[in-house]
Scaffold this motif. Structure first.
Motif: not given
Length: 250
Positions: A73-85
């Protein structure tokens, strides 16, 4: 006959709700176990009943499943955060480019409007000077004449106001000079009185207050309110007579 379609909503009857929970819980646990065995998947299932009772299933251990879930969940959140940014900054770049384009268009439009307005003003100024009148009709000429008359009236009013201000300033300076002249006249009279007192002290009380050799002449022009003072001082006649009668030693 086939089974009727069951509406998915909360069962109001407590007994029916408990029976349905037991049946579906068993089926859910069975499906989770089959999924773990058939597909070699790591499955973790946690169920709390309405009374707070816990039912769970884990293909390995519940702790390892929860830890793996947290990491994923944490890895997915970081990946999604970078993509969203990245998407956010892309949208910002597009917005800034659009704003820059709008500002450039606005600036060019203002320049064109300024050039057009300047040409109109220049043409209007030439018309006020009596030039470029060939394209004007009677109405335009009448409007131009009215503008000229209004301008002349404003100029005359401004000129009259300036002249009134200058006259007031000259009157103020004249009044100031008049007061200064009066003060000088009073000071001259005071000096004259001091001179008389001094002569009395030196030559006695018999000295004439207004000797011919010491005069103060003044004239007052009441119409112009101007004061002129002429002060002349000389030695008393008795002193001059004593000097003339003293024999020379040579």
């Amino acid at each position: 006959m086939g089974r009727g379609k069951i509406e998915i909503k909360r069962i109001d009857n407590a007994t029916s709700r408990q029976v349905t929970f037991s049946k579906r819980r068993s089926g859910l646990l069975k499906k989770a176990k089959e999924l773990a065995i058939l597909c070699d998947a790591e499955v973790g299932l946690i169920v709390f009943s309405s009374t707070g009772r816990l039912y769970d299933f884990a293909s390995t251990s519940m702790k390892s499943v929860i830890e793996r879930y947290s990491e994923a969940k944490e890895d997915h959140h970081q990946t999604r955060s970078a993509s969203d940014e990245a998407k956010f900054w892309q949208r910002e770049a597009v917005s800034l480019r659009q704003q820059l384009h709008n500002l450039q268009e606005h600036h060019r439009r203002k320049i064109k409007e300024g050039i057009h307005e300047s040409s109109i003003q220049m043409c209007h100024c030439r018309q006020l000077l009596g030039q470029q009148l060939s394209g004007l009709d009677v109405k335009d000429l009448q409007n131009l004449e009215n503008k000229l008359e209004l301008s002349l009236r404003n100029i005359r009013m401004k000129k009259d106001q300036l002249m009134i201000d200058q006259i007031q300033e000259l009157n103020r300076k004249g009044s100031l000079m008049h007061r200064e002249n009066i003060e000088l006249y009073n000071k001259a009279n005071l000096v004259h009185q001091e001179n008389i007192e001094l002569r009395r002290k030196v030559y006695g009380h018999g000295v004439n207050d207004h000797p011919a050799s010491s005069t103060v002449r003044h004239s007052m022009d009441t119409e112009n309110e101007d004061v002129r003072v002429n002060l002349e001082l000389s030695q008393p006649q008795s002193v001059q007579r004593d000097k003339s009668e003293t024999p020379s030693t040579g």
